[in-house]
Write an enzyme that holds these catalytic residues in place. Structure first.
Site, short mmCIF file in Angstrom:
data_model
loop_
_atom_site.label_atom_id
_atom_site.label_comp_id
_atom_site.label_asym_id
_atom_site.label_seq_id
_atom_site.Cartn_x
_atom_site.Cartn_y
_atom_site.Cartn_z
CG ASN A 91 -1.54 1.32 1.52
OD1 ASN A 91 -2.45 1.75 0.82
ND2 ASN A 91 -1.02 2.02 2.53
CE1 TYR A 155 0.05 7.98 -6.68
CE2 TYR A 155 -1.81 9.04 -7.75
CZ TYR A 155 -1.31 8.22 -6.75
OH TYR A 155 -2.15 7.66 -5.82
CE LYS A 159 -0.76 4.42 -6.68
NZ LYS A 159 -0.41 3.53 -5.54
P1 NAD Z 1 -0.45 8.77 3.12
O1 NAD Z 1 0.53 9.76 2.63
O2 NAD Z 1 -1.41 9.14 4.19
O3 NAD Z 1 0.31 7.44 3.59
C1 NAD Z 1 1.33 6.89 2.79
C2 NAD Z 1 1.99 5.74 3.51
O4 NAD Z 1 3.04 5.28 2.68
C3 NAD Z 1 2.57 6.12 4.84
O5 NAD Z 1 2.39 5.07 5.77
C4 NAD Z 1 4.07 6.26 4.54
O6 NAD Z 1 4.90 5.91 5.64
C5 NAD Z 1 4.25 5.26 3.42
N1 NAD Z 1 5.38 5.63 2.58
C6 NAD Z 1 5.49 6.74 1.80
N2 NAD Z 1 6.71 6.76 1.22
C7 NAD Z 1 7.36 5.66 1.64
C8 NAD Z 1 8.66 5.12 1.41
N3 NAD Z 1 9.54 5.74 0.63
N4 NAD Z 1 9.00 3.97 2.03
C9 NAD Z 1 8.12 3.33 2.82
N5 NAD Z 1 6.89 3.78 3.11
C10 NAD Z 1 6.53 4.93 2.51
O7 NAD Z 1 -1.19 8.28 1.82
P2 NAD Z 1 -2.54 7.48 1.54
O8 NAD Z 1 -3.48 8.43 0.91
O9 NAD Z 1 -2.97 6.69 2.71
O10 NAD Z 1 -2.00 6.53 0.37
C11 NAD Z 1 -1.86 5.14 0.52
C12 NAD Z 1 -1.92 4.53 -0.86
O11 NAD Z 1 -3.19 4.85 -1.45
C13 NAD Z 1 -0.86 5.02 -1.84
O12 NAD Z 1 -0.38 3.94 -2.60
C14 NAD Z 1 -1.62 6.00 -2.73
O13 NAD Z 1 -1.05 6.10 -4.00
C15 NAD Z 1 -2.98 5.35 -2.77
N6 NAD Z 1 -4.09 6.24 -3.13
C16 NAD Z 1 -4.46 7.27 -2.33
C17 NAD Z 1 -5.52 8.08 -2.71
C18 NAD Z 1 -5.98 9.23 -1.88
O14 NAD Z 1 -6.83 10.00 -2.36
N7 NAD Z 1 -5.52 9.40 -0.66
C19 NAD Z 1 -6.20 7.82 -3.90
C20 NAD Z 1 -5.80 6.74 -4.69
C21 NAD Z 1 -4.75 5.95 -4.28
#
Ligand code: NAD
Length: 247
Positions: A91, A155, A159
């Site tokens: 994730n 990005y 995906k």
């Molecule tokens: P967030 O920024 O709240 O959390 C991201 C997590 O990834 C954190 O736990 C962080 O520690 C970890 N992370 C980031 N860079 C890292 C690295 N270099 N090494 C190890 N861990 C790392 O983001 P989120 O919104 O919870 O996103 C989680 C996933 O959901 C991601 O893959 C993101 O692309 C995807 N996503 C999010 C959304 C959204 O709207 N929030 C939409 C579609 C997809």
């Protein structure tokens, strides 16, 4: 209890969507190893989980997800502690919004490392540790992995790659009873979205027929389904959790 007796690893488990997956899995009976980018943030997330769910079986790790050996060592640690790994959630991820003309090779390398290599490494380490006993791998994609986005091309490209990895590995690992799926969230209320300019958030919300952003719990519920035996014949799927967003 849909995950009674299961052992799960969740990368990016310290906050946002990942944290909601961690607490949802624990409430459904799983033991969970959450991974953060630093041991300190992983430990802090473990403490937070224990405050919310006092009898939680949870540990915190911080492997460099772009390093295959480090990810494999982390999963070995989980196996030594809890005997197996049934569920691997890849994730962790970062987003980017830089326009193409300003985009640098370093930007592209970073998104490949954090959003693609980490997923591949997690899948490989999980497949090795799951052996022939089966399991469930779930990757976090995004709606931009279907539609693309207007800026920050790396990005959505990352995906699309996650979707390709998911669909291919479902076919490769199916004979070993390892299911591989992805969840493709739409705009979800996490730190990642809080970092976006308000104008962009409002614009995104106006495209959602359900009339609101998703919550981390909305998304975690889809992970729970795919991790559980309720999805025993579901593999190779990229499940949108986006309120039917029209981009
Ligand atoms: P967030 O920024 O709240 O959390 C991201 C997590 O990834 C954190 O736990 C962080 O520690 C970890 N992370 C980031 N860079 C890292 C690295 N270099 N090494 C190890 N861990 C790392 O983001 P989120 O919104 O919870 O996103 C989680 C996933 O959901 C991601 O893959 C993101 O692309 C995807 N996503 C999010 C959304 C959204 O709207 N929030 C939409 C579609 C997809």
């Amino acid at each position: 209890m849909q995950l009674e007796g299961k052992v799960a690893v969740v990368t990016g488990g310290t906050r946002g969507i990942g944290y909601a997956i961690v607490t949802t899995f624990i409430r459904e009976g799983a033991k969970v190893a959450l991974c953060g980018s630093r041991q300190q943030t992983a430990d802090a997330a473990v403490e937070k989980v224990k405050e919310e769910i006092p009898d939680a079986c949870v540990m915190g790790l911080a492997p460099d997800l772009s390093d295959e050996a480090a990810v494999e060592a982390a999963l070995d640690e989980v196996r030594q502690e809890w005997g197996k790994v049934d569920i691997m959630v890849n994730n962790a991820g970062i987003s980017q919004a830089t326009p193409l003309v300003d985009y640098t090779p370093a930007d592209f390398d970073k998104i490949i490392d954090v959003n693609i290599k980490s997923v591949l490494n997690g899948c490989q380490a999980a497949a090795r540790v799951m052996g022939e006993t089966g399991g469930s791998i779930i990757n976090t994609s995004s709606m931009v992995g279907t539609y693309g986005q207007r800026s920050g091309v790396g990005y959505p490209a990352s995906k699309f790659a996650v979707n390709g990895i998911t669909k291919s590995l479902a076919r490769e690992l199916g004979p070993r009873q390892i299911r591989v799926n992805a969840v493709a969230p739409g705009v979800t209320a996490t730190d990642m979205v809080a970092a976006l300019p308000e104008k962009i958030v409002k614009q995104l919300e106006s495209t959602i027929p359900l009339g609101r952003m998703g919550t981390p719990q909305d998304v975690a519920n889809a992970f729970l389904f795919l991790a559980s035996d309720s999805a025993s014949y579901v593999t190779g799927v990229v499940l949108p959790v986006d309120g039917a967003t029209m981009v």
